[in-house]
Motif scaffolding. Structure first.
Motif, PDB file in Angstrom:
ATOM      1  N   ILE A   1      62.481  62.450   7.627  1.00 59.51           N
ATOM      2  CA  ILE A   1      63.330  61.576   8.616  1.00 59.51           C
ATOM      3  C   ILE A   1      62.286  61.142   9.810  1.00 59.51           C
ATOM      4  CG2 ILE A   1      65.026  61.815  10.342  1.00 59.51           C
ATOM      5  CD1 ILE A   1      66.701  63.160   8.341  1.00 59.51           C
ATOM      6  N   LYS A   2      61.594  62.252  10.211  1.00 56.37           N
ATOM      7  CA  LYS A   2      60.562  62.039  11.452  1.00 56.37           C
ATOM      8  C   LYS A   2      59.635  61.145  11.192  1.00 56.37           C
ATOM      9  CE  LYS A   2      61.290  66.486  13.654  1.00 56.37           C
ATOM     10  NZ  LYS A   2      60.662  67.761  13.998  1.00 56.37           N
ATOM     11  N   ALA A   3      58.940  61.305   9.908  1.00 60.22           N
ATOM     12  CA  ALA A   3      57.888  60.433   9.413  1.00 60.22           C
ATOM     13  C   ALA A   3      58.414  58.975   9.039  1.00 60.22           C
ATOM     14  CB  ALA A   3      57.302  60.724   8.018  1.00 60.22           C
ATOM     15  N   ALA A   4      59.677  58.813   8.500  1.00 61.23           N
ATOM     16  CA  ALA A   4      60.440  57.328   8.649  1.00 61.23           C
ATOM     17  C   ALA A   4      60.853  56.980   9.911  1.00 61.23           C
ATOM     18  CB  ALA A   4      61.824  57.766   7.915  1.00 61.23           C
ATOM     19  N   MET A   5      61.077  57.631  11.126  1.00 57.45           N
ATOM     20  CA  MET A   5      61.173  57.104  12.481  1.00 57.45           C
ATOM     21  C   MET A   5      59.968  56.681  12.735  1.00 57.45           C
ATOM     22  SD  MET A   5      63.492  59.263  14.969  1.00 57.45           S
ATOM     23  CE  MET A   5      63.708  61.039  14.206  1.00 57.45           C
ATOM     24  N   ASP A   6      58.874  57.349  12.530  1.00 59.97           N
ATOM     25  CA  ASP A   6      57.319  56.815  13.171  1.00 59.97           C
ATOM     26  C   ASP A   6      57.201  55.584  12.624  1.00 59.97           C
ATOM     27  OD1 ASP A   6      57.278  59.308  14.824  1.00 59.97           O
ATOM     28  OD2 ASP A   6      56.239  60.426  13.296  1.00 59.97           O
ATOM     29  N   ARG A   7      57.392  55.341  11.196  1.00 62.61           N
ATOM     30  CA  ARG A   7      57.047  54.284  10.430  1.00 62.61           C
ATOM     31  C   ARG A   7      57.730  52.942  10.882  1.00 62.61           C
ATOM     32  NH1 ARG A   7      57.074  57.505   5.950  1.00 62.61           N
ATOM     33  NH2 ARG A   7      59.346  56.894   5.264  1.00 62.61           N
ATOM     34  N   ILE A   8      59.088  53.100  11.184  1.00 60.18           N
ATOM     35  CA  ILE A   8      60.006  52.202  11.609  1.00 60.18           C
ATOM     36  C   ILE A   8      59.272  51.704  13.165  1.00 60.18           C
ATOM     37  CG2 ILE A   8      62.271  51.749  12.463  1.00 60.18           C
ATOM     38  CD1 ILE A   8      63.365  53.096   9.869  1.00 60.18           C
ATOM     39  N   PHE A   9      59.075  52.575  13.814  1.00 60.90           N
ATOM     40  CA  PHE A   9      58.917  52.398  15.173  1.00 60.90           C
ATOM     41  C   PHE A   9      57.426  51.793  15.312  1.00 60.90           C
ATOM     42  CE2 PHE A   9      62.271  55.165  16.461  1.00 60.90           C
ATOM     43  CZ  PHE A   9      63.204  54.182  17.283  1.00 60.90           C
ATOM     44  N   ALA A  10      56.498  52.189  14.381  1.00 58.45           N
ATOM     45  CA  ALA A  10      55.112  51.275  14.264  1.00 58.45           C
ATOM     46  C   ALA A  10      55.171  50.161  13.607  1.00 58.45           C
ATOM     47  CB  ALA A  10      54.370  52.341  13.473  1.00 58.45           C
ATOM     48  N   GLY A  11      56.659  49.767  12.978  1.00 59.66           N
ATOM     49  CA  GLY A  11      56.605  48.451  12.450  1.00 59.66           C
ATOM     50  C   GLY A  11      55.978  48.614  11.192  1.00 59.66           C
TER      51      GLY A  11
ATOM     52  N   GLN B   1      58.527  51.152   4.927  1.00 60.11           N
ATOM     53  CA  GLN B   1      58.002  51.014   3.535  1.00 60.11           C
ATOM     54  C   GLN B   1      59.413  50.832   2.403  1.00 60.11           C
ATOM     55  OE1 GLN B   1      55.853  54.507   2.786  1.00 60.11           O
ATOM     56  NE2 GLN B   1      54.163  53.769   3.936  1.00 60.11           N
ATOM     57  N   ARG B   2      60.332  51.353   2.833  1.00 61.55           N
ATOM     58  CA  ARG B   2      61.581  51.309   1.902  1.00 61.55           C
ATOM     59  C   ARG B   2      62.585  50.418   2.523  1.00 61.55           C
ATOM     60  NH1 ARG B   2      59.073  55.893   2.021  1.00 61.55           N
ATOM     61  NH2 ARG B   2      58.176  56.865   0.243  1.00 61.55           N
ATOM     62  N   SER B   3      62.756  50.216   3.659  1.00 56.25           N
ATOM     63  CA  SER B   3      63.703  49.576   4.652  1.00 56.25           C
ATOM     64  C   SER B   3      63.344  48.276   5.140  1.00 56.25           C
ATOM     65  CB  SER B   3      64.400  50.556   5.508  1.00 56.25           C
ATOM     66  OG  SER B   3      63.557  50.525   6.493  1.00 56.25           O
ATOM     67  N   ASN B   4      64.309  47.691   5.916  1.00 51.96           N
ATOM     68  CA  ASN B   4      64.022  46.352   6.615  1.00 51.96           C
ATOM     69  C   ASN B   4      63.426  46.739   7.786  1.00 51.96           C
ATOM     70  OD1 ASN B   4      66.388  47.091   8.074  1.00 51.96           O
ATOM     71  ND2 ASN B   4      67.432  45.591   7.371  1.00 51.96           N
ATOM     72  N   GLY B   5      63.200  48.021   8.096  1.00 55.18           N
ATOM     73  CA  GLY B   5      62.776  48.207   9.437  1.00 55.18           C
ATOM     74  C   GLY B   5      63.850  48.026  10.613  1.00 55.18           C
ATOM     75  N   ALA B   6      64.725  47.773  10.409  1.00 49.96           N
ATOM     76  CA  ALA B   6      65.934  47.606  11.562  1.00 49.96           C
ATOM     77  C   ALA B   6      65.925  48.988  12.337  1.00 49.96           C
ATOM     78  CB  ALA B   6      67.168  47.237  11.048  1.00 49.96           C
ATOM     79  N   LEU B   7      66.475  48.945  13.545  1.00 47.73           N
ATOM     80  CA  LEU B   7      66.799  50.035  14.504  1.00 47.73           C
ATOM     81  C   LEU B   7      68.046  50.688  14.239  1.00 47.73           C
ATOM     82  CD1 LEU B   7      64.731  49.013  17.231  1.00 47.73           C
ATOM     83  CD2 LEU B   7      64.188  50.365  15.592  1.00 47.73           C
ATOM     84  N   THR B   8      68.605  51.097  12.916  1.00 44.83           N
ATOM     85  CA  THR B   8      69.770  51.406  12.740  1.00 44.83           C
ATOM     86  C   THR B   8      69.564  52.734  11.781  1.00 44.83           C
ATOM     87  OG1 THR B   8      70.059  50.277  10.349  1.00 44.83           O
ATOM     88  CG2 THR B   8      70.682  49.051  12.674  1.00 44.83           C
ATOM     89  N   ILE B   9      70.766  53.405  11.760  1.00 44.68           N
ATOM     90  CA  ILE B   9      70.784  54.798  11.041  1.00 44.68           C
ATOM     91  C   ILE B   9      70.532  54.504   9.629  1.00 44.68           C
ATOM     92  CG2 ILE B   9      72.267  56.583  10.376  1.00 44.68           C
ATOM     93  CD1 ILE B   9      70.800  56.980  13.182  1.00 44.68           C
ATOM     94  N   VAL B  10      71.162  53.429   9.128  1.00 43.65           N
ATOM     95  CA  VAL B  10      71.258  53.068   7.849  1.00 43.65           C
ATOM     96  C   VAL B  10      69.567  52.826   7.350  1.00 43.65           C
ATOM     97  CG1 VAL B  10      71.879  51.403   5.983  1.00 43.65           C
ATOM     98  CG2 VAL B  10      73.640  52.292   7.757  1.00 43.65           C
ATOM     99  N   ALA B  11      69.121  52.073   7.981  1.00 46.92           N
ATOM    100  CA  ALA B  11      67.655  51.786   7.861  1.00 46.92           C
ATOM    101  C   ALA B  11      66.846  52.958   7.905  1.00 46.92           C
ATOM    102  CB  ALA B  11      67.078  50.758   8.920  1.00 46.92           C
ATOM    103  N   LEU B  12      67.248  54.063   8.892  1.00 47.52           N
ATOM    104  CA  LEU B  12      66.361  55.088   9.027  1.00 47.52           C
ATOM    105  C   LEU B  12      66.582  56.033   7.638  1.00 47.52           C
ATOM    106  CD1 LEU B  12      64.462  57.182  10.306  1.00 47.52           C
ATOM    107  CD2 LEU B  12      66.652  57.968  11.536  1.00 47.52           C
TER     108      LEU B  12
END
Length: 143
Positions: free
Chosen positions: A11-21, A24-35
């Motif tokens: 989860i922490k690694a996924a958070m870092d990837r989403i905020f870094a833009g 890899q697996r989601s659309n990168g939206a700032l939602t719990i579903v995307a996380l």
């Protein structure tokens, strides 16, 4: 089903990837579903087991986005509408007061009108004598 031992780390690694833009697996939206999709964990892992990580994600998302221009416009519009509402409320209160005053005046005028109509409808039984002018001395009435 027991959580995977590395669930928090994913989860922490996924958070870092989403905020870094670099999602890899989601659309990168700032939602719990995307996380959850990005971390490959069920959504309830965030909403029930790791609420601290969910709260951290929301806090980081808010910090990352700040107040958008659209949100600022909406806040300005809300403030403007609240001011207009206060003005309208004051105006409405004044109208209510005016109506009460006008009803009181109409009732008073109605009573006065009835009294005057009654006076006109009844004959006046009292005969009134008008005072006469005194005659000057030495004048006579001859005709």
């Amino acid at each position: 089903m027991a959580p995977a031992p590395d669930e928090r780390d994913r989860i922490k690694a996924a958070m870092d990837r989403i905020f870094a833009g670099t999602a890899q697996r989601s659309n990168g939206a700032l939602t719990i579903v995307a996380l959850a999709i990005e971390a490959e964990v069920p959504r309830n892992a965030l909403t029930q087991r790791h609420t601290d990580l969910k709260n951290e994600f929301y806090a980081r998302a808010k910090a990352a986005t700040g107040t958008s221009e659209a949100e600022q416009r909406l806040h300005a519009q809300v403030a403007k509408l609240q001011a207009q509402h206060s003005k309208d409320r004051a105006e409405l209160d004044q109208y209510k007061t005016d109506v009460t005053d006008l009803v009181r005046v109409v009732n008073q005028l109605t009573l006065e009108n009835r009294a005057l109509r009654r006076q006109l409808a009844e004959p006046d039984p009292v005969v009134r004598y008008l005072p006469t002018q005194p005659r000057p001395a030495g004048s006579s009435r001859s005709g």
